[in-house]
Design a protein around this motif. Structure first.
Motif, short mmCIF file in Angstrom:
data_model
loop_
_atom_site.label_atom_id
_atom_site.label_comp_id
_atom_site.label_asym_id
_atom_site.label_seq_id
_atom_site.Cartn_x
_atom_site.Cartn_y
_atom_site.Cartn_z
N HIS A 73 -4.09 -10.29 -0.03
CA HIS A 73 -3.36 -9.17 0.84
C HIS A 73 -2.32 -8.83 -0.24
N PRO A 74 -1.59 -7.63 -0.41
CA PRO A 74 -0.92 -7.36 -1.55
C PRO A 74 0.30 -8.00 -1.48
N LYS A 75 0.94 -8.24 -2.42
CA LYS A 75 1.94 -8.77 -2.42
C LYS A 75 3.23 -8.11 -2.09
N LYS A 76 4.10 -8.98 -1.04
CA LYS A 76 5.07 -8.33 -0.53
C LYS A 76 6.13 -7.51 -1.32
N ILE A 77 6.38 -6.20 -0.98
CA ILE A 77 7.02 -5.31 -1.86
C ILE A 77 8.45 -5.63 -1.14
N ASP A 78 9.28 -6.08 -1.53
CA ASP A 78 10.82 -6.06 -1.04
C ASP A 78 11.33 -4.57 -0.75
N ILE A 239 -3.64 10.07 -6.99
CA ILE A 239 -3.00 8.83 -6.57
C ILE A 239 -3.18 7.63 -7.41
N LEU A 240 -4.20 7.07 -7.80
CA LEU A 240 -4.58 5.96 -8.52
C LEU A 240 -4.54 6.19 -10.19
N THR A 241 -4.20 7.41 -10.61
CA THR A 241 -3.83 7.71 -11.93
C THR A 241 -2.31 7.56 -12.23
N LEU A 242 -1.66 7.26 -11.15
CA LEU A 242 -0.16 7.06 -11.37
C LEU A 242 0.18 5.74 -12.08
N PRO A 243 1.26 5.45 -12.52
CA PRO A 243 1.32 4.15 -12.97
C PRO A 243 1.10 3.01 -12.09
N ASP A 244 0.60 1.75 -12.91
CA ASP A 244 0.18 0.68 -12.25
C ASP A 244 1.55 0.15 -11.19
N GLU A 245 2.67 0.16 -11.69
CA GLU A 245 3.93 -0.35 -10.86
C GLU A 245 4.17 0.52 -9.65
N THR A 246 3.55 1.70 -9.68
CA THR A 246 3.90 2.51 -8.55
C THR A 246 3.83 1.93 -7.07
N ILE A 247 4.88 2.03 -6.42
CA ILE A 247 4.68 1.53 -4.92
C ILE A 247 4.09 2.64 -4.01
N ILE A 248 2.83 2.05 -3.28
CA ILE A 248 2.20 2.99 -2.52
C ILE A 248 2.83 2.66 -1.10
N CYS A 249 3.21 3.69 -0.58
CA CYS A 249 3.75 3.83 0.98
C CYS A 249 2.88 4.38 1.80
N PRO A 250 1.79 3.54 2.58
CA PRO A 250 0.64 4.31 3.40
C PRO A 250 1.14 4.54 4.88
N GLY A 251 0.39 5.43 5.51
CA GLY A 251 0.84 5.63 7.06
C GLY A 251 0.42 4.51 7.91
N HIS A 252 -0.32 3.76 7.47
CA HIS A 252 -0.47 2.26 8.28
C HIS A 252 -0.64 1.18 7.31
N GLY A 253 -0.37 -0.06 7.78
CA GLY A 253 -0.51 -1.39 7.11
C GLY A 253 0.57 -1.51 6.02
N PRO A 254 0.34 -2.74 5.25
CA PRO A 254 1.35 -2.79 4.42
C PRO A 254 1.62 -1.95 3.06
N THR A 256 1.74 -1.28 -0.72
CA THR A 256 1.02 -1.86 -1.95
C THR A 256 1.42 -1.40 -3.10
N THR A 257 0.78 -1.38 -4.38
CA THR A 257 1.06 -0.72 -5.67
C THR A 257 -0.25 -0.12 -6.19
N VAL A 258 -0.37 0.74 -6.92
CA VAL A 258 -1.54 1.14 -7.57
C VAL A 258 -2.17 0.40 -8.47
N GLY A 259 -1.49 -0.58 -9.05
CA GLY A 259 -2.53 -1.74 -9.90
C GLY A 259 -2.98 -2.68 -8.84
N GLU A 260 -2.56 -2.90 -7.76
CA GLU A 260 -3.20 -3.77 -6.76
C GLU A 260 -4.54 -3.03 -6.22
N GLU A 261 -4.37 -1.81 -5.93
CA GLU A 261 -5.47 -1.12 -5.32
C GLU A 261 -6.50 -0.85 -6.37
#
Length: 272
Positions: A73-78, A239-254, A256-261
Motif C-alpha cells: 500500500h503506498p506510504k501515507k502522504i501527510d 506522469i511517470l517521467t516526473l521526479p520520483d518524489e512527485t506526489i500523485i493525487c488520483p481521482g480515486h484511492g490513496p 502515492t508517488t511517482v517512485g512508488e508507482e
C-alpha cells in the motif's frame, strides 16, 4: 487510510478489456483454464496462474502477486501546508478532490469537486484560502457533481480540458499554464480513460504534485474507455517521467508517488 481503488481482479479485467482478449484466448496463451481466469478476476489467489497470465496482459507478475497478497500500500502522504485531499461518496464509489495553495499568498486552486464540495469550502474558509481557480481533470459526473455550488461559494474561475466541455467553464489545451503566487501549474494531456483527461503538474512547493484524475491510481490506472494504448503511453511518458518524489493525487484511492508507482504498479513496473 484510503483503500486502494482496484484489486487484482479489477486490474486483470481492465487489461483484458483494453487488449480485447477473451477468457478463452487468454487461457490458451497463458496455459491456464478459462475457469482459472474467472477465479482470478474474482480474487481467488493462485500465484502460478497470476504469473502465467501477467505477461500475456502486459502486466508485471511480481507486483501483481504483491497486490494479491496485500503486501503493498503506498506510504501515507501527510497532508501538508499546501495540499489537502477531500474524499466523498458518489453513489457506490468514493471520489477525490483536492486543494493546492501558495502558502505565502493563500491563493488556491481546487481540482475537481467530488460529490460534495462542502468540506472543501469549509477547509478553505477555515484556513483563509482564496480559491481563484477550479481546474477539472475530466468531465465524468463523479468529478464535477458539485461544480455549480463550488463556483458559487468560491467565485473561482473554472477551466476544463478542451476535449470535455462543461457549461460555464473555459476550455483549455495542453501546455496551458497557471500561476498562484510562487506556485506554477502546468497542464499535460493524459487522455485515454476519458477523451480530454488532463494532468495538472504543480511546482514551486517543497515537492512537485501531479493531480492526475482517473489517468492513474495507486497500483492501477483508469480503464482505457477511449483508448487503452494511449492511456498507457500517456501515463508512462507524461506522469511517470516526473521526479520520483512527485506526489500523485488520483481521482480515486490513496495518494502515492511517482517512485512508488514505478516500483509497484503492475501496469508500469519495469517499463520506466
Amino acid at each position: 487510510m484510503v483503500p486502494l481503488e482496484d484489486n487484482v481482479g479489477d486490474i486483470i479485467g481492465k487489461a483484458q478489456r483494453g487488449l480485447r482478449i477473451s477468457d478463452t484466448e487468454l487461457a490458451e496463451k497463458a496455459r491456464v483454464s478459462s475457469q482459472e481466469i474467472r477465479q482470478l478476476r474474482e480474487r481467488d489467489f493462485d500465484e502460478l496462474a497470476l504469473l502465467r497470465v501477467a505477461p500475456v496482459l502486459g502486466l508485471d507478475g511480481r507486483t501483481l502477486c504483491e497486490l494479491a497478497k496485500g503486501e503493498w500500500h503506498p506510504k501515507k502522504i501527510d497532508e501538508r501546508d499546501y495540499l489537502a485531499q477531500f474524499n466523498t461518496h458518489y453513489h457506490d464509489m468514493a471520489v477525490n478532490a483536492y486543494l493546492v495553495w501558495d502558502p505565502a499568498s493563500r491563493a488556491a486552486a481546487a481540482f475537481d469537486t467530488g460529490a460534495d464540495c462542502g468540506e472543501m469550502v469549509r477547509f478553505a474558509n477555515r484556513h483563509k484560502l482564496n480559491v481563484k481557480l477550479i481546474l477539472l481533470t475530466h468531465a465524468h459526473a463523479d468529478h464535477v457533481a458539485d461544480l455549480p455550488r463550488l463556483r458559487e461559494e468560491t467565485g473561482g474561475e473554472v477551466f476544463t480540458p478542451a476535449g470535455e466541455p462543461v457549461p460555464g467553464a473555459e476550455s483549455i489545451e495542453e501546455e496551458k499554464r497557471f500561476r498562484l503566487g510562487d506556485v506554477e501549474i502546468d497542464t499535460r494531456l493524459t487522455w485515454g480513460h476519458s477523451r480530454g483527461g488532463m494532468t495538472y503538474v504543480v511546482t514551486g512547493l517543497s515537492r512537485p504534485i501531479a493531480i492526475v484524475g482517473d489517468s492513474l491510481f495507486a497500483g492501477s490506472m483508469g480503464g482505457g474507455n477511449i483508448s487503452y494504448d494511449d492511456a498507457l503511453q500517456n501515463n508512462l511518458e507524461k506522469i511517470l517521467t516526473l521526479p520520483d518524489e512527485t506526489i500523485i493525487c488520483p481521482g480515486h484511492g490513496p495518494m502515492t508517488t511517482v517512485g512508488e508507482e514505478k516500483a509497484h504498479n503492475p501496469f508500469f513496473a519495469g517499463k520506466v
